[in-house]
Design a protein around this motif. Structure first.
Motif, PDB file in Angstrom:
ATOM      1  N   ASP A 222       0.830  -1.205   0.000  1.00 61.06           N
ATOM      2  CA  ASP A 222       0.000   0.000   0.000  1.00 61.06           C
ATOM      3  C   ASP A 222       0.865   1.257   0.000  1.00 61.06           C
ATOM      4  O   ASP A 222       0.493   2.276  -0.576  1.00 61.06           O
ATOM      5  CB  ASP A 222      -0.973  -0.018   1.174  1.00 61.06           C
ATOM      6  N   ILE A 223       2.012   1.179   0.636  1.00 61.47           N
ATOM      7  CA  ILE A 223       2.928   2.320   0.592  1.00 61.47           C
ATOM      8  C   ILE A 223       3.452   2.497  -0.844  1.00 61.47           C
ATOM      9  O   ILE A 223       3.536   3.609  -1.352  1.00 61.47           O
ATOM     10  CB  ILE A 223       4.075   2.125   1.598  1.00 61.47           C
ATOM     11  N   ARG A 224       3.706   1.362  -1.498  1.00 67.81           N
ATOM     12  CA  ARG A 224       4.088   1.426  -2.910  1.00 67.81           C
ATOM     13  C   ARG A 224       2.987   2.105  -3.730  1.00 67.81           C
ATOM     14  O   ARG A 224       3.244   2.894  -4.626  1.00 67.81           O
ATOM     15  CB  ARG A 224       4.302   0.012  -3.443  1.00 67.81           C
ATOM     16  N   LEU A 225       1.752   1.785  -3.394  1.00 66.61           N
ATOM     17  CA  LEU A 225       0.603   2.372  -4.095  1.00 66.61           C
ATOM     18  C   LEU A 225       0.595   3.901  -3.939  1.00 66.61           C
ATOM     19  O   LEU A 225       0.365   4.640  -4.891  1.00 66.61           O
ATOM     20  CB  LEU A 225      -0.702   1.790  -3.539  1.00 66.61           C
ATOM     21  N   LEU A 226       0.889   4.369  -2.732  1.00 67.74           N
ATOM     22  CA  LEU A 226       0.883   5.812  -2.500  1.00 67.74           C
ATOM     23  C   LEU A 226       1.997   6.495  -3.289  1.00 67.74           C
ATOM     24  O   LEU A 226       1.796   7.590  -3.833  1.00 67.74           O
ATOM     25  CB  LEU A 226       1.004   6.120  -1.010  1.00 67.74           C
ATOM     26  N   HIS A 227       3.145   5.844  -3.348  1.00 66.67           N
ATOM     27  CA  HIS A 227       4.233   6.403  -4.163  1.00 66.67           C
ATOM     28  C   HIS A 227       3.809   6.466  -5.633  1.00 66.67           C
ATOM     29  O   HIS A 227       4.041   7.457  -6.316  1.00 66.67           O
ATOM     30  CB  HIS A 227       5.510   5.553  -4.028  1.00 66.67           C
ATOM     31  N   TRP A 228       3.179   5.413  -6.087  1.00 65.88           N
ATOM     32  CA  TRP A 228       2.710   5.408  -7.476  1.00 65.88           C
ATOM     33  C   TRP A 228       1.717   6.559  -7.700  1.00 65.88           C
ATOM     34  O   TRP A 228       1.824   7.319  -8.668  1.00 65.88           O
ATOM     35  CB  TRP A 228       2.042   4.064  -7.819  1.00 65.88           C
ATOM     36  N   ALA A 229       0.753   6.688  -6.773  1.00 64.04           N
ATOM     37  CA  ALA A 229      -0.294   7.702  -6.941  1.00 64.04           C
ATOM     38  C   ALA A 229       0.311   9.108  -6.932  1.00 64.04           C
ATOM     39  O   ALA A 229      -0.109   9.977  -7.698  1.00 64.04           O
ATOM     40  CB  ALA A 229      -1.344   7.556  -5.839  1.00 64.04           C
ATOM     41  N   SER A 230       1.302   9.302  -6.073  1.00 67.30           N
ATOM     42  CA  SER A 230       1.938  10.604  -6.009  1.00 67.30           C
ATOM     43  C   SER A 230       2.628  10.931  -7.335  1.00 67.30           C
ATOM     44  O   SER A 230       2.546  12.052  -7.844  1.00 67.30           O
ATOM     45  CB  SER A 230       2.949  10.619  -4.860  1.00 67.30           C
ATOM     46  N   ARG A 231       3.281   9.924  -7.912  1.00 73.24           N
ATOM     47  CA  ARG A 231       3.951  10.154  -9.205  1.00 73.24           C
ATOM     48  C   ARG A 231       2.938  10.327 -10.324  1.00 73.24           C
ATOM     49  O   ARG A 231       3.027  11.227 -11.141  1.00 73.24           O
ATOM     50  CB  ARG A 231       4.864   8.962  -9.544  1.00 73.24           C
ATOM     51  N   TYR A 232       1.921   9.460 -10.343  1.00 73.24           N
ATOM     52  CA  TYR A 232       0.980   9.477 -11.457  1.00 73.24           C
ATOM     53  C   TYR A 232       0.131  10.753 -11.462  1.00 73.24           C
ATOM     54  O   TYR A 232      -0.107  11.348 -12.507  1.00 73.24           O
ATOM     55  CB  TYR A 232       0.073   8.240 -11.417  1.00 73.24           C
TER      56      TYR A 232
ATOM     57  N   HIS B  57       0.958  13.455  -9.952  1.00 70.13           N
ATOM     58  CA  HIS B  57       1.843  14.591  -9.726  1.00 70.13           C
ATOM     59  C   HIS B  57       1.374  15.407  -8.537  1.00 70.13           C
ATOM     60  O   HIS B  57       1.170  16.614  -8.620  1.00 70.13           O
ATOM     61  CB  HIS B  57       1.951  15.460 -10.992  1.00 70.13           C
ATOM     62  N   HIS B  58       1.169  14.692  -7.446  1.00 59.25           N
ATOM     63  CA  HIS B  58       0.688  15.343  -6.236  1.00 59.25           C
ATOM     64  C   HIS B  58       1.678  15.081  -5.104  1.00 59.25           C
ATOM     65  O   HIS B  58       2.227  13.991  -5.010  1.00 59.25           O
ATOM     66  CB  HIS B  58      -0.707  14.810  -5.879  1.00 59.25           C
ATOM     67  N   PRO B  59       1.906  16.087  -4.237  1.00 62.16           N
ATOM     68  CA  PRO B  59       2.904  15.918  -3.168  1.00 62.16           C
ATOM     69  C   PRO B  59       2.643  14.667  -2.325  1.00 62.16           C
ATOM     70  O   PRO B  59       1.522  14.422  -1.886  1.00 62.16           O
ATOM     71  CB  PRO B  59       2.744  17.185  -2.329  1.00 62.16           C
ATOM     72  N   LEU B  60       3.702  13.904  -2.086  1.00 67.08           N
ATOM     73  CA  LEU B  60       3.590  12.611  -1.415  1.00 67.08           C
ATOM     74  C   LEU B  60       2.966  12.729  -0.021  1.00 67.08           C
ATOM     75  O   LEU B  60       2.173  11.881   0.381  1.00 67.08           O
ATOM     76  CB  LEU B  60       4.981  11.960  -1.330  1.00 67.08           C
ATOM     77  N   GLY B  61       3.330  13.782   0.708  1.00 64.75           N
ATOM     78  CA  GLY B  61       2.801  13.939   2.068  1.00 64.75           C
ATOM     79  C   GLY B  61       1.285  14.033   2.064  1.00 64.75           C
ATOM     80  O   GLY B  61       0.598  13.447   2.905  1.00 64.75           O
ATOM     81  N   GLU B  62       0.729  14.761   1.097  1.00 62.69           N
ATOM     82  CA  GLU B  62      -0.730  14.883   1.025  1.00 62.69           C
ATOM     83  C   GLU B  62      -1.369  13.579   0.574  1.00 62.69           C
ATOM     84  O   GLU B  62      -2.484  13.259   0.969  1.00 62.69           O
ATOM     85  CB  GLU B  62      -1.122  16.038   0.095  1.00 62.69           C
ATOM     86  N   VAL B  63      -0.668  12.839  -0.270  1.00 61.39           N
ATOM     87  CA  VAL B  63      -1.197  11.540  -0.696  1.00 61.39           C
ATOM     88  C   VAL B  63      -1.233  10.587   0.498  1.00 61.39           C
ATOM     89  O   VAL B  63      -2.223   9.906   0.739  1.00 61.39           O
ATOM     90  CB  VAL B  63      -0.351  10.958  -1.847  1.00 61.39           C
ATOM     91  N   PHE B  64      -0.167  10.575   1.282  1.00 66.12           N
ATOM     92  CA  PHE B  64      -0.145   9.764   2.493  1.00 66.12           C
ATOM     93  C   PHE B  64      -1.304  10.146   3.416  1.00 66.12           C
ATOM     94  O   PHE B  64      -2.020   9.288   3.924  1.00 66.12           O
ATOM     95  CB  PHE B  64       1.192   9.955   3.249  1.00 66.12           C
ATOM     96  N   ALA B  65      -1.464  11.450   3.612  1.00 63.51           N
ATOM     97  CA  ALA B  65      -2.506  11.913   4.526  1.00 63.51           C
ATOM     98  C   ALA B  65      -3.879  11.418   4.076  1.00 63.51           C
ATOM     99  O   ALA B  65      -4.713  11.030   4.896  1.00 63.51           O
ATOM    100  CB  ALA B  65      -2.478  13.442   4.610  1.00 63.51           C
TER     101      ALA B  65
END
Ligand code: ADP
Ligand code: ZN
Ligand code: ZN
Length: 742
Positions: free
Chosen positions: A87-97, A99-107
């Protein structure tokens, strides 16, 4: 930039939940087992002048900053990450795809309280409910105890259980009053409802015998439960999709795995919860906007810890961790509410598919009107199509029919032939459903004397007349003004309403059918808690003859005794400038039509139009949705529009029109320099609604036939944008795969 070894040893690289793209380096807390700290744990860090919650991304041995420049982490909040490595991999993917800051994607993946750094334990909060006598006692008994009276009124308004936080929000000093009410036996303690318990065996139903198409769908998915794959279940309303879901879920549960079921907000009705509770012996977790933050957190934790096996939730439940993931189902996959339209703009459908791939489990998408993207994915053999062409049981499909209203006299939007049909249906004691996608009385107030029109001062929009509340409302920024009688421009008494809203149609219906019961379902009529449920019950019990409503009607509900459905005005969606509009209109028509004749009685659907030759309408009526979708896909291909190409929309807005326009022009200029992959850049142009809530809005559209080149451009462009001074004086956002060009 040169990287200096951090002298004191390891450094925590973290994502902070702020709209900044970069990661931040901190020193680990003193005397902390750094080696064993795993990515994904929550931390509290000093940030700017305050503190923020951050997520550990990596433990590194090099920082571009010298160790004495780094601040230290204040607190470590989790010893173990709450999310799995996948799931952490998923968040990294979503942040890249996206183009949204990773911290907000995690949140976004965490429930509110955890996002704010609260401990990850279940939250208990007392909840209170009216007793039977509390529901019926006369309020006058409490005239001498106004605090108690007020509290009881709040309970009655909400018609439901209230949690402590909700009571606190309603006013101070509620505790003594509540205690009194409890002593008098009008209010009692309610049990917490984190999860729905299964019903007793006597109330459970057995699996229905599937028809051959249903069986084929169930088998197709169940044969492939041990690996990733995407299935698109296309079945007309009432064809038994939910039954198929439930039979597959049963198999997944037998394997000891969990199921995540995502639905659009409005379909999460008590009806569906009830069906699930009747079928399964496991507790079911719920997560949607009508629950409190605490309830949602408890549902999240129940899935994370494996205490629950099924989660029924809306878009925001997508990231809920699953201890033993087995299947993801997304019902009504075409629904635009699966796309988050602000902040971290993601498509829950697309992310669900990626999540399924990372977790190596199947993803089942279902709809009566699949999105063009999903049908395209079926064509390119990425998804497997499963079809349920017929209604289950004895129900037959409704017949669609165009009603040409050109040159026909209309009474508040109702033509003579339609009124005749309504009368016929009512005579047979069957229900009529009328659809008009505009709430309020009329969308425009105009002066017959001088042509003045009531406009919103903050938006490029007319104010909508609401007669019942005697108000003029802006549906875009929420601004309200009292309804005026005289024209402010020429002072004549010549103001008149122009156009149709549900309130206006309701009024004429009340005049034309004085002895019939009419129910209006729209955002205004269902504002108070429990109102929608009450209306649905009233309709279900046959205590409504005519049901009138907005898109709220189009989704999910079962109205077995409705045999006539009419769409009063299909034309307003025919000539939109957004290329998505025709797809949405066709889906809406078919979904509304699907409300008719769900039980034994056949249903009819009448579409009032002034464009009876329009290709969209004739294809839909004569050949059905699937054929329409094929035509629409061919048009998209012809025009190189998505899904045959990929888009990113850059929006910018500010209180003046100069800065956002200048900003986007600069971005365009920079993007042209970086554009090595033939991305076409269109604009900047003003947004279709150029001003909203006092802000001027512009946009720049990027399009490419290939995804990698488009994304590479943004990887290079975003750091440049962040460096631009102008980017700080406007509000800007990126929308990858936009579904709404507004
Ligand atoms: P959908 O989700 O496609 O709208 P549902 O699963 O809600 O369809 O099914 C519609 C109705 O038909 C429900 O009342 C359901 O119980 C019933 N039904 C579904 N499958 C069958 C079947 N194989 N035989 C008889 N009735 C069925
Ligand atoms: Zn006037
Ligand atoms: Zn406005």
């Amino acid at each position: 930039m040169a990287e200096f070894p951090a002298e004191n040893g390891p450094v925590f690289r973290v994502a902070v939940a702020v709209p900044i793209y970069r990661l931040f380096d901190y020193l680990p807390p003193q005397s902390f087992e750094t080696e064993s700290s795993q990515p994904g744990i929550r931390l509290e860090v000093p940030f700017g002048k305050g503190k923020k919650i951050a997520f550990l991304v990596d433990v590194v041995w090099k920082s571009e900053f010298a160790a004495d420049k780094l601040k230290r982490v204040l607190r470590v909040l989790d010893l173990q990450p709450l999310l799995s490595a996948n799931d952490i991999r998923l968040l990294h993917w979503a942040s890249r795809y996206y183009h949204h800051p990773l911290g907000e994607v995690f949140a976004a993946a965490f429930p509110v309280a955890l996002r704010q750094g609260k401990p990850a334990g279940p939250i208990t909060e007392k909840r209170y409910a009216l007793t039977e006598s509390g529901k019926t006692m006369a309020l006058q008994q409490l005239t001498r105890a106004p605090a108690q009276q007020k509290l009881l009124e709040i309970f009655r308004e909400h018609q439901s259980i209230l949690a402590e936080t909700e009571l606190s929000a309603a006013g101070k000093n509620w505790r003594p009053a509540l205690k009194q009410l409890m002593t008098k036996g009008w209010v009692c303690l309610a049990s917490p409802v984190t999860t729905l318990a299964p019903l007793p065996a006597s109330n459970r139903d057995d699996t229905i015998q599937c028809n051959p198409e249903q069986q084929a769908a169930v088998t197709a998915v169940c044969e492939k439960l041990d690996r990733f794959g995407v299935f698109l279940l296309e079945g007309v309303t009432g064809s038994g999709k939910t039954e198929v879901y439930m039979q597959i879920i049963r198999t997944v549960l037998e394997r000891g795995q969990q199921v995540l079921v995502l639905l659009p907000e409005i379909t999460l009705t008590p009806q569906l919860e009830e069906r699930f509770r009747r079928r399964f012996v496991v507790p079911i977790a719920l997560s949607h906007s009508k629950l409190t933050d605490k309830e949602r957190q408890n549902a999240w934790l129940a899935m994370q810890q494996g205490e629950c096996s099924i989660l029924l939730g809306t878009r925001s439940a997508l990231f809920t961790p699953l201890q033993k993931p087995g299947l993801i189902i997304l019902d009504e996959e075409h629904d635009s509410s699966f796309k988050q339209q602000e902040g971290f703009r993601f498509s829950a459908r697309d992310v669900a598919v990626v999540r399924g791939k990372l977790l190596n489990i199947p993803v089942l998408l279902g709809s009566a009107t699949p999105s063009l993207e999903s049908l395209y994915n079926v064509r390119s053999e990425r998804y497997r199509l499963l079809q349920l062409p017929n209604r289950a049981g004895n129900a037959v499909e409704p017949v669609l029919q165009l009603l040409d209203i050109r040159n026909k006299p209309l009474q508040e939007g109702l033509s003579e032939p339609l009124l005749a049909e309504i009368n016929k249906t009512l005579l047979k004691n069957e229900q009529v459903l009328l659809f008009l996608n505009r709430r309020g009385f009329a969308p425009t107030l105009i002066c017959h004397g001088c042509g003045w029109v009531a406009r919103c001062t903050r938006c490029d929009a007319n104010l909508v007349i609401h007669v019942r509340e005697q108000k003029l409302c802006c549906h875009h920024c929420g601004r309200e003004r009292p309804l005026i009688k005289h024209c402010p421009s020429c002072c004549q008494d010549a103001l008149m309403p122009l156009g149709l809203g549900t309130e206006r149609v309701e009024k004429i219906l009340e005049e034309l059918f004085p002895d019939k019961s009419i129910v209006r379902l729209d955002r205004d009529s269902t504002r108070s808690k429990g109102a929608l449920e009450d209306y649905l019950q009233q309709i279900g019990q046959g205590r409504a003859d005519i049901i009138l409503g907005t898109q709220m009607l189009a989704k999910g509900h079962h109205f077995p005794n409705v045999t006539l459905v009419a769409i009063l005005d299909v034309d307003s969606g025919l000539y939109s400038i957004d290329f998505h509009a025709s797809e949405k209109l066709a889906q809406m028509i078919v979904q509304v039509a699907g409300r008719a004749g769900r039980a034994e009685k056949p249903g009819r659907v009448i579409l009032q139009t002034r464009h009876p030759e329009h290709a969209l309408l004739t294809t839909l009526v004569d050949q059905g949705y699937h054929r329409f979708a094929e035509t629409a896909l061919a048009e998209r291909r012809e025009a190189s529009l998505p899904p045959y190409s990929y888009q990113v929309l850059l929006r910018a807005e500010a209180a003046d029109s100069v800065r956002p326009l200048k900003f986007l022009k600069t971005v365009r200029h920079v993007a042209e320099q970086l554009n090595t992959g033939q991305t076409s850049i269109m604009g900047p142009v003003s947004a279709p609604m150029a001003r909203r809530a006092g802000r001027f809005r512009f946009q720049l559209l990027f399009q490419n036939n290939g995804r990698p080149a488009l994304h590479a451009l943004f990887d290079a462009l975003i750091p440049e944008i962040e460096r631009m001074k102008l980017s700080k004086s406007v509000r800007w956002s990126l929308d990858v795969d936009p579904v709404d060009l507004y």
